[in-house]
Enzyme design. Structure first.
Site, PDB file in Angstrom:
ATOM      1  N   ASN A   1       0.808  -1.212   0.000  1.00  0.00           N
ATOM      2  CA  ASN A   1       0.000   0.000   0.000  1.00  0.00           C
ATOM      3  C   ASN A   1       0.847   1.270   0.000  1.00  0.00           C
ATOM      4  OD1 ASN A   1       0.637  -0.803   2.747  1.00  0.00           O
ATOM      5  ND2 ASN A   1      -0.700   0.855   3.408  1.00  0.00           N
ATOM      6  N   HIS A   2       2.090   1.203   0.439  1.00  0.00           N
ATOM      7  CA  HIS A   2       2.945   2.395   0.417  1.00  0.00           C
ATOM      8  C   HIS A   2       3.521   2.671  -0.967  1.00  0.00           C
ATOM      9  CE1 HIS A   2       3.518   3.490   4.787  1.00  0.00           C
ATOM     10  NE2 HIS A   2       2.703   2.460   4.817  1.00  0.00           N
TER      11      HIS A   2
ATOM     12  N   HIS B   1       0.523  -8.462  -0.091  1.00  0.00           N
ATOM     13  CA  HIS B   1       0.858  -7.474   0.936  1.00  0.00           C
ATOM     14  C   HIS B   1      -0.229  -7.351   1.997  1.00  0.00           C
ATOM     15  CE1 HIS B   1       2.418  -3.977   2.926  1.00  0.00           C
ATOM     16  NE2 HIS B   1       1.224  -3.431   2.816  1.00  0.00           N
TER      17      HIS B   1
ATOM     18  N   HIS C   1       1.714  -5.821   6.079  1.00  0.00           N
ATOM     19  CA  HIS C   1       0.755  -4.733   6.217  1.00  0.00           C
ATOM     20  C   HIS C   1       0.387  -4.311   7.631  1.00  0.00           C
ATOM     21  CE1 HIS C   1      -2.195  -1.902   4.852  1.00  0.00           C
ATOM     22  NE2 HIS C   1      -3.197  -2.555   5.379  1.00  0.00           N
TER      23      HIS C   1
END
Length: 166
Positions: free
Chosen positions: A15-16, A64, A139
């Site tokens: 997500n980053h 992730h 995550h």
């Protein structure tokens, strides 16, 4: 590690690895301060082609975040065309943001305000449907760097000590 062992280390998108999140968490400002905005933009191009999931030895599913209620078949992941922009909702955002929750059966809205949480039943059904033994994800900050879920069918790994002071 990827450079040293290119045939043994595989990077997945998290997500980053999207513009909005890495701006907020300092990646943009660090790239700009140390190098250039052009380097940051090149990194965004790289992030957009990273795979979303991986399968190890046909038995271990890696991702992730987690699963999605929209996922009906692994072919949906295989057919994602890269480069990928991350939408605000849907299957792709779920892969990056969803989390397991011991208090949930099925699916529930996430307290993060994005995506879902899923129960052990979702993990068990997904693994059985796809003939996998284990799901590996990241995550979430977890004690001791790992946490087991769903009768050891899912493991969350987190290797960033002192992430945001946690």
């Amino acid at each position: 590690l990827k450079v040293r062992y290119p045939n043994h280390i595989f990077l997945l998108r998290g997500n980053h690895e999207c513009e909005s999140v890495n701006r907020v968490y300092g990646f943009f400002s660090e790239c700009k301060r140390r190098y250039s905005q052009a380097l940051w933009e090149a990194q965004l191009d790289l992030f957009s082609v990273l795979p979303i999931a991986a399968i190890i030895s046909e038995r271990i599913f890696c991702i992730h975040g987690g699963l999605s209620p929209s996922l009906e078949s692994l072919s949906q992941i295989e057919h994602l065309e890269r480069p990928l922009a991350i939408p605000t909702k849907g299957m792709l955002i779920d892969f990056l943001w969803s989390d397991p929750d011991a208090d949930v059966r099925g699916w529930a809205e996430s307290d993060r305000g994005i995506s879902y949480t899923f129960g052990a039943d979702v993990v068990s059904n997904f693994l059985a449907q796809n003939n996998f033994d284990l799901m590996v994800r990241a995550h979430q900050v977890v004690e001791s760097g790992y946490e087991l879920f769903a009768d050891r069918k899912l493991v969350t790994l987190f290797s960033a000590p002192n992430y945001c002071g946690e």
